[in-house]
Design a protein around this motif. Structure first.
Motif, short mmCIF file in Angstrom:
data_model
loop_
_atom_site.label_atom_id
_atom_site.label_comp_id
_atom_site.label_asym_id
_atom_site.label_seq_id
_atom_site.Cartn_x
_atom_site.Cartn_y
_atom_site.Cartn_z
N LEU A 108 8.55 -54.68 -10.05
CA LEU A 108 8.92 -53.54 -9.22
C LEU A 108 8.62 -52.23 -9.95
O LEU A 108 8.23 -51.23 -9.33
CB LEU A 108 10.40 -53.61 -8.86
CG LEU A 108 10.85 -54.81 -8.00
CD1 LEU A 108 12.32 -54.69 -7.66
CD2 LEU A 108 10.01 -54.94 -6.74
N GLY A 111 4.36 -52.53 -10.67
CA GLY A 111 3.49 -52.92 -9.59
C GLY A 111 2.38 -53.86 -10.03
O GLY A 111 2.59 -54.72 -10.90
N PRO A 128 2.40 -51.27 -0.88
CA PRO A 128 3.63 -51.45 -1.63
C PRO A 128 4.38 -52.71 -1.21
O PRO A 128 4.34 -53.12 -0.05
CB PRO A 128 4.44 -50.19 -1.30
CG PRO A 128 3.42 -49.18 -0.90
CD PRO A 128 2.34 -49.96 -0.21
N LEU A 129 5.05 -53.31 -2.16
CA LEU A 129 5.83 -54.52 -1.93
C LEU A 129 7.02 -54.19 -1.04
O LEU A 129 7.83 -53.31 -1.36
CB LEU A 129 6.29 -55.07 -3.28
CG LEU A 129 7.03 -56.38 -3.36
CD1 LEU A 129 6.18 -57.52 -2.80
CD2 LEU A 129 7.39 -56.68 -4.81
N LEU A 131 10.61 -54.68 0.46
CA LEU A 131 11.88 -55.32 0.09
C LEU A 131 12.85 -55.13 1.24
O LEU A 131 13.38 -54.02 1.46
CB LEU A 131 12.44 -54.70 -1.19
CG LEU A 131 11.53 -54.75 -2.43
CD1 LEU A 131 12.22 -54.11 -3.62
CD2 LEU A 131 11.12 -56.18 -2.74
N HIS A 181 6.19 -48.65 -6.36
CA HIS A 181 5.30 -49.77 -6.02
C HIS A 181 5.92 -50.67 -4.95
O HIS A 181 5.33 -51.69 -4.59
CB HIS A 181 5.00 -50.60 -7.27
CG HIS A 181 4.28 -49.84 -8.34
ND1 HIS A 181 2.96 -49.46 -8.22
CD2 HIS A 181 4.70 -49.37 -9.54
CE1 HIS A 181 2.59 -48.80 -9.30
NE2 HIS A 181 3.62 -48.72 -10.13
N TYR A 182 7.09 -50.29 -4.47
CA TYR A 182 7.80 -51.07 -3.45
C TYR A 182 8.32 -50.11 -2.40
O TYR A 182 8.41 -48.90 -2.61
CB TYR A 182 8.94 -51.87 -4.07
CG TYR A 182 9.93 -51.01 -4.85
CD1 TYR A 182 10.98 -50.36 -4.20
CD2 TYR A 182 9.80 -50.85 -6.22
CE1 TYR A 182 11.87 -49.56 -4.90
CE2 TYR A 182 10.68 -50.06 -6.93
CZ TYR A 182 11.71 -49.41 -6.27
OH TYR A 182 12.58 -48.61 -6.96
#
Length: 773
Positions: A108, A111, A128-129, A131, A181-182
């Motif tokens: 997280l 990234g 982006p990841l 969540l 990155h999330y």
């Protein structure tokens, strides 16, 4: 590869730590156990009650006692001559608490540049990841961004904390969030929009790329160190079906642990076997559970029980298909979309709607949990043919998908399809369909074909013989941490198959007097009350709420119908407050409990004395009337078991009564004999009775003419109705005599004793040759 003579499963968690297990070692030795079989021991999410939400594979879980306690237990087991089998979580990690998982935290924070970025099965090309943690605000999570805060170089949302990328912490909260990155999004987006693969439909379990040698090495280093140092003798592999390459994984594991006993958690479909060449000793035993429990179910009761449940004319196959279609369309959308994207790359000119329909049809029609291409291609072929018969217009797409998977069995399409079929089967059948078709819930179990109602003695003998010939060191079981109900609940409810009219009449009256308000759930509720009796309203309410949500008809986990659920959860208290009704329930339980005890002892003997390595789930050496987890993780009263075992060893011959001491006698005597004389438990031959009640005896011999003979009663209600054993005899193998019953010490002088004489005290017998005879 030395397999243990038996195992005893302990569920480590808040109620049982590693230090407490050290003190249990002498009891396990007295019981006759060959190895302690532990639930996962590596660091799990804080407060985890099961250990499958692994967060750090480099250390023993501190909540279970930590490294010092693990070492102490390993040493004590070795001193006592016991093996140590540990549960290996190879498919996923827990990510509910990002700060607790060093690998996930680093991903997280950094990234795609994280050293652990390729450890997780993440689609970084999707941006982006995502969540899915924000509350249900009805706006896709956007409004909930206002609840985000910055603290300690982290982004904080209520109890959740997330790391910041280096140098990204300046500006407003929204600006900081946009630099990560999330992206924190609504929890509802987990159904369809996830950019990481998850375990089944659980967003808080992120899957790993264990096929990568670096990931394998990092994930298993600590466990394999235990093996190398002789502290661990066996490995139980959790959910290998989720891996990209189960066969390759198991070959790598075997190479790293050449002397370990290895079994895999694998639910086998009807007629299915493990892929040829897997370097393992077998499965964790659901196949044996299905066969052994099934031999105590009377097929003749099926029609009346089906009528009583209001299921006449309802084809089980249709219930299963409908449930699988529902989970694909509502719970596993992200998994299906991942496959659809690959099909789009394969067939770019095909209309998107047809591609999606073909993918869903393929996943729904898969006959088993997965194929292992190039092995088990038959499962893929069967799924394609089933889907094409139902949707002829899709045959071309389905054929093209199959051909691509066969041509490139390690390619992305083949991998993604094979990883998706298991969750569809598990959630569609185990966690949905078998809660909707409740004619007899004793046959609705993990690993049991829901369309099969009873197992004949001949079928059991055939599968036992095959197990002894092909997989003699496989695990066998009757209860696990994942079974829907314990072995003793199933054994008692199997009696209903012999008393369908008596049960149906009571079910009709009781449900009219205290209706649950849901005809689909009603049979399961009343059978659960009977099977787990005595049970308090809190336990039964918690169970019924879980079942109602799993059924996914009137309510579910994502969108609960609170009014409906209130009616379900208040039902146990209403029923148990009705003195007249509970008196009738108690009276009926008193009627079915004794034959249920007979079934329990019979299936326990067949499992413990039969081919394979028998596992005893914690506490089930006495009667145990637990339901699905977490009910089956309740604390076990080991002190009471110690006292009873000491009394039996002092000469007490227990009766078959509600204490369960008879089950402890059977369990301890068979386990001790397996441990002390393993040569007696090799080979397999059916033993059949002769006479009017012959069908009520199930038995086999092992170890040749001078080995052991295991005999059990089946369908005890029918046996009593016909007047008992009468002239029925059982010809024993070998010469004229010299046998003695291990349970009672009674000698057997005839080469063909009367069954009535053998079962004078117990409905089971285990015969061995007298020493020196």
């Amino acid at each position: 590869m030395a397999a243990p003579t038996s195992t005893y499963r302990l569920q480590f968690g808040p109620h049982l730590g590693l230090s407490e297990a050290v003190a249990l070692t002498d009891y396990l030795v007295d019981l006759g156990v060959g190895a302690l079989y532990a639930s996962p021991l590596l660091a799990a999410a804080p407060g985890s009650t099961h250990g499958y939400d692994l967060v750090d594979p480099t250390r023993t879980d501190p909540g279970r006692g930590g490294e010092r306690a693990r070492l102490a237990l390993a040493r004590r087991l070795a001193e006592a001559g016991l093996g140590f089998v540990v549960d290996v979580v190879c498919n996923h990690m827990g990510v509910a608490d990002a700060a607790a998982n060093p690998w996930w935290w680093d991903v997280l924070r950094h990234g795609p540049e994280s050293r652990y970025a390729r450890f997780f099965d993440v689609d970084w090309s999707a941006g982006p990841l995502l969540l899915p943690v924000l509350g249900d605000d009805g706006d896709g999570g956007v409004a909930a961004e206002g609840e985000l805060k910055l603290a300690d170089d982290s982004l904080v949302y209520h109890e959740h904390r997330f790391p910041l990328a280096p140098g990204s912490g300046h500006g407003t909260v929204a600006q900081v969030h946009g630099r990560q990155h999330y992206r924190l999004v609504s929890w509802r987006r987990g159904v369809a929009d996830l950019t990481y693969r998850r375990f089944f439909n659980i967003d808080t379990l992120a899957c790993l790329r264990t096929e990568d040698p670096e990931v394998f090495g990092a994930l298993h280093a600590e466990t394999l160190r235990w093996v190398r140092e002789g502290q661990v003798t066996g490995l139980r592999v959790d959910h290998p079906d989720g891996l990209a390459d189960p066969s390759g994984y198991l070959r790598r594991l075997r190479a790293a642990a050449p002397g370990a006993w290895i079994v895999v958690e694998k639910v086998l479909g009807a007629g299915e076997e493990l892929p040829a060449g897997w370097p393992v000793d077998g499965t964790t035993g659901y196949d044996a559970l299905a066969e052994i429990s099934g031999v105590f179910v009377a097929p003749a009761g099926r029609q009346r029980l089906t009528e009583a449940a209001g299921l006449t004319g309802t084809a089980l196959a249709d219930v299963v298909r409908e449930a699988r279609e529902q989970v694909v369309a509502t719970m596993l959308v992200a998994e299906a979309r991942r496959v659809e994207a690959l099909v789009a790359a394969l067939l770019p000119r095909c209309p998107a709607a047809e591609r999606a329909d073909a993918v869903r049809a393929l996943l729904v029609e898969f006959p088993v949990y997965r194929s292992y291409l190039p092995q088990h291609r038959w499962a893929l072929d069967e799924a394609v043919e089933r889907a094409a018969r139902r949707r002829p217009a899709l045959r071309g797409i389905l054929t093209a998908v199959r051909d691509e998977m066969v041509a490139r069995p390690t390619g992305p399409l083949a991998v993604r399809v094979q990883q998706a079929t298991g969750p569809v089967m598990a959630k569609g059948v185990e966690d949905t369909a078998i809660y909707r078709h409740n004619s007899l819930v004793a046959v609705n179990e993990v690993g049991v074909d829901p369309g099969r109602f009873g197992v004949s003695p001949g079928e059991l003998h055939a599968t036992n013989a095959a197990r002894e010939a092909g997989w003699p060191a496989t695990m066998t079981t009757l209860s696990t941490h994942d079974t829907k109900r314990s072995e003793d609940v199933r054994a008692r409810l199997a009696v209903l198959s012999e008393l369908p009219e008596a049960y149906a009449e009571r079910f009709r009256r009781w449900s009219a007097r205290q209706p649950l308000g849901d005809p689909l759930l009603e049979p399961l509720a009343w059978q659960t009350l009977l099977g787990a009796w005595p049970i308090g309203p809190e336990r039964l309410s918690a169970y019924l709420l879980k079942v109602a949500r799993e059924t996914r008809v009137r309510t579910n986990w994502h969108d609960p119908d609170l009014a409906y659920e209130d009616g379900v959860t208040s039902w146990p208290a209403r029923v148990l407050a009705d003195a007249t009704l509970t008196a009738e329930v108690r009276a009926f339980v008193d009627r079915i409990a004794p034959p249920g005890w007979s079934n329990s002892l019979g299936q326990k003997l067949l499992q413990l004395a039969g081919p394979g390595v028998p596992d005893v789930y914690q506490g089930t050496e006495l009667w145990d009337y637990s339901l699905v987890d977490p009910d089956n993780r309740r604390p076990v009263d080991f002190a009471a078991r110690r006292r009873l075992l000491a009394e039996i060893d002092a000469g007490r011959t227990p009766r078959v009564d509600d204490t369960g001491a008879a089950k402890l006698l059977v369990t301890s005597r068979v386990l001790r004999l397996r441990r002390d004389s393993p040569g007696l438990f090799r080979g397999y031959r059916p033993v059949r009775a002769e006479g009017g009640a012959a069908e009520h005896l199930i038995g086999f011999s092992r170890g040749g003419d001078d080995g052991v003979v295991a005999l059990a009663t089946r369908l005890p209600v029918g046996l009593a109705e016909r007047g008992g054993w009468a002239d029925t005899v059982v010809p024993l193998p070998g010469d004229a005599g010299g046998w003695v019953d291990v349970f009672t010490g009674a000698p057997v002088r005839s080469p063909a004793p009367r069954v009535e004489d053998l079962f004078g005290r117990l409905p089971v017998a285990l015969l061995v040759k007298k020493r020196g005879s």
